[in-house]
Design a protein around this motif. Structure first.
Motif, mmCIF file in Angstrom:
data_model
loop_
_atom_site.group_PDB
_atom_site.id
_atom_site.type_symbol
_atom_site.label_atom_id
_atom_site.label_comp_id
_atom_site.label_asym_id
_atom_site.label_seq_id
_atom_site.Cartn_x
_atom_site.Cartn_y
_atom_site.Cartn_z
ATOM 1 N N ILE A 75 -5.048 1.943 53.244
ATOM 2 C CA ILE A 75 -4.144 3.010 53.290
ATOM 3 C C ILE A 75 -4.299 3.855 52.217
ATOM 4 O O ILE A 75 -4.005 4.942 52.247
ATOM 5 C CB ILE A 75 -2.630 2.253 53.509
ATOM 6 N N LEU A 76 -4.543 2.819 51.145
ATOM 7 C CA LEU A 76 -4.556 3.833 49.746
ATOM 8 C C LEU A 76 -5.944 4.858 49.909
ATOM 9 O O LEU A 76 -5.806 5.798 49.314
ATOM 10 C CB LEU A 76 -4.720 2.978 48.432
ATOM 11 N N LEU A 77 -6.939 4.217 50.371
ATOM 12 C CA LEU A 77 -8.215 4.942 50.473
ATOM 13 C C LEU A 77 -7.919 6.191 51.535
ATOM 14 O O LEU A 77 -8.250 7.360 51.259
ATOM 15 C CB LEU A 77 -9.248 4.278 51.116
ATOM 16 N N LEU A 78 -7.315 5.967 52.598
ATOM 17 C CA LEU A 78 -6.781 6.929 53.749
ATOM 18 C C LEU A 78 -6.019 8.071 52.962
ATOM 19 O O LEU A 78 -6.483 9.263 53.154
ATOM 20 C CB LEU A 78 -6.192 6.287 54.810
ATOM 21 N N ASN A 79 -5.050 7.579 52.398
ATOM 22 C CA ASN A 79 -3.918 8.585 51.770
ATOM 23 C C ASN A 79 -4.836 9.389 50.377
ATOM 24 O O ASN A 79 -4.470 10.885 50.371
ATOM 25 C CB ASN A 79 -3.033 7.919 51.134
ATOM 26 N N LEU A 80 -5.697 8.727 49.631
ATOM 27 C CA LEU A 80 -6.483 9.503 48.632
ATOM 28 C C LEU A 80 -7.261 10.526 49.293
ATOM 29 O O LEU A 80 -7.379 11.427 48.743
ATOM 30 C CB LEU A 80 -7.143 8.392 47.743
ATOM 31 N N SER A 81 -7.836 10.173 50.400
ATOM 32 C CA SER A 81 -8.864 10.926 51.023
ATOM 33 C C SER A 81 -8.063 12.191 51.665
ATOM 34 O O SER A 81 -8.679 13.275 51.446
ATOM 35 C CB SER A 81 -9.984 10.415 51.958
ATOM 36 N N LEU A 82 -7.000 12.120 52.267
ATOM 37 C CA LEU A 82 -6.219 12.987 52.899
ATOM 38 C C LEU A 82 -5.775 14.015 51.744
ATOM 39 O O LEU A 82 -5.708 15.215 52.061
ATOM 40 C CB LEU A 82 -5.234 12.383 53.686
ATOM 41 N N CYS A 83 -5.455 13.421 50.829
ATOM 42 C CA CYS A 83 -4.710 14.206 49.611
ATOM 43 C C CYS A 83 -5.940 15.023 49.094
ATOM 44 O O CYS A 83 -5.559 16.319 48.748
ATOM 45 C CB CYS A 83 -4.171 13.300 48.353
ATOM 46 N N PHE A 84 -7.008 14.514 48.711
ATOM 47 C CA PHE A 84 -8.301 15.278 48.151
ATOM 48 C C PHE A 84 -8.551 16.293 49.055
ATOM 49 O O PHE A 84 -8.834 17.689 48.676
ATOM 50 C CB PHE A 84 -9.341 14.297 47.873
ATOM 51 N N ALA A 85 -8.688 16.262 50.224
ATOM 52 C CA ALA A 85 -9.238 17.234 51.208
ATOM 53 C C ALA A 85 -7.970 18.237 51.307
ATOM 54 O O ALA A 85 -8.419 19.400 51.367
ATOM 55 C CB ALA A 85 -9.541 16.666 52.713
ATOM 56 N N ALA A 86 -6.868 17.837 51.474
ATOM 57 C CA ALA A 86 -5.717 18.762 51.471
ATOM 58 C C ALA A 86 -5.624 19.678 50.154
ATOM 59 O O ALA A 86 -5.431 20.861 50.428
ATOM 60 C CB ALA A 86 -4.352 18.242 51.675
ATOM 61 N N LEU A 87 -5.650 19.081 49.054
ATOM 62 C CA LEU A 87 -5.787 19.840 47.738
ATOM 63 C C LEU A 87 -7.055 20.796 47.583
ATOM 64 O O LEU A 87 -7.145 22.055 47.076
ATOM 65 C CB LEU A 87 -5.450 18.953 46.586
ATOM 66 N N THR A 88 -8.263 20.412 48.400
ATOM 67 C CA THR A 88 -9.245 21.247 48.173
ATOM 68 C C THR A 88 -9.073 22.451 49.125
ATOM 69 O O THR A 88 -9.405 23.421 48.741
ATOM 70 C CB THR A 88 -10.830 20.261 48.689
ATOM 71 N N ALA A 89 -8.473 22.259 50.193
ATOM 72 C CA ALA A 89 -8.160 23.267 51.090
ATOM 73 C C ALA A 89 -7.284 24.344 50.445
ATOM 74 O O ALA A 89 -7.545 25.667 50.411
ATOM 75 C CB ALA A 89 -7.739 22.744 52.042
ATOM 76 N N LEU A 90 -6.337 23.926 49.776
ATOM 77 C CA LEU A 90 -5.349 24.626 48.912
ATOM 78 C C LEU A 90 -6.092 25.435 48.019
ATOM 79 O O LEU A 90 -5.940 26.426 47.689
ATOM 80 C CB LEU A 90 -4.207 24.108 48.482
ATOM 81 N N CYS A 91 -6.989 24.637 47.323
ATOM 82 C CA CYS A 91 -7.786 25.243 46.153
ATOM 83 C C CYS A 91 -8.520 26.409 46.618
ATOM 84 O O CYS A 91 -8.685 27.446 45.941
ATOM 85 C CB CYS A 91 -8.446 24.011 45.446
ATOM 86 N N LEU A 92 -9.369 26.007 47.894
ATOM 87 C CA LEU A 92 -10.102 27.099 48.094
ATOM 88 C C LEU A 92 -9.588 28.276 48.903
ATOM 89 O O LEU A 92 -10.388 29.398 49.010
ATOM 90 C CB LEU A 92 -11.267 26.544 49.048
ATOM 91 N N SER A 93 -8.172 28.259 48.965
ATOM 92 C CA SER A 93 -7.378 29.466 49.548
ATOM 93 C C SER A 93 -7.363 30.577 48.635
ATOM 94 O O SER A 93 -6.895 31.727 48.695
ATOM 95 C CB SER A 93 -6.219 29.198 50.189
ATOM 96 N N LEU A 94 -7.555 30.048 47.075
ATOM 97 C CA LEU A 94 -7.510 31.148 46.273
ATOM 98 C C LEU A 94 -8.728 32.014 46.139
ATOM 99 O O LEU A 94 -9.712 31.190 45.724
ATOM 100 C CB LEU A 94 -7.264 30.285 44.766
ATOM 101 N N ASN A 95 -8.621 33.206 45.741
ATOM 102 C CA ASN A 95 -9.871 34.164 45.331
ATOM 103 C C ASN A 95 -10.862 33.251 44.554
ATOM 104 O O ASN A 95 -11.950 33.576 44.634
ATOM 105 C CB ASN A 95 -9.466 35.528 45.570
ATOM 106 N N ARG A 96 -10.241 33.112 43.258
ATOM 107 C CA ARG A 96 -11.045 32.758 42.258
ATOM 108 C C ARG A 96 -12.045 31.475 42.394
ATOM 109 O O ARG A 96 -13.306 31.309 42.174
ATOM 110 C CB ARG A 96 -10.197 32.480 41.040
#
Length: 115
Positions: free
Chosen positions: A5-26
């Motif tokens: 569950i920890l691995l699942l949660n960590l991978s979901l969080c990383f992917a979600a934060l990456t998507a939010l990060c890449l939504s910024l122009n910079r």
């Protein structure tokens, strides 16, 4: 929290934060050498916030709603630190790392489904 569950949660969080990060122009320009379209920005933001909500749900259901959100904050913080370090030192690897974490999340979910 069990390790799966920890691995699942960590991978979901990383992917979600990456998507939010890449939504910024910079950050999008730094990683892909092109400016994102308005449609891509919207898609990345929707995917990012959906992933964060999904990871909170996974933590709450797996550990109960008394302790699950506390562990969710920990995994969210760990994913954020990993993303910041990767973005600082190897920004071109962000896309590959996100793809790997999505594949990991799917594999862990399938493993939990059949266990």
């Amino acid at each position: 929290m069990t390790p799966t569950i920890l691995l699942l949660n960590l991978s979901l969080c990383f992917a979600a934060l990456t998507a939010l990060c890449l939504s910024l122009n910079r950050h999008h320009t730094e990683v892909f050498q092109s400016k994102p379209s308005a449609r891509r920005i919207l898609l990345l933001r929707v995917l990012g916030w959906t992933g964060i909500g999904l990871s909170l749900t996974v933590a709450g259901v797996a550990e109960g709603w008394n302790f699950g959100p506390v562990q969710w904050i920990g995994t969210l913080t760990g994913a954020a630190v990993a993303l910041v370090l990767l973005l600082s030192y190897r920004p071109r690897l962000i896309g590959q790392a996100c793809g790997a974490t999505i594949a990991l999340a799917v594999a862990v979910s399938a493993m939990l489904q059949f266990a």
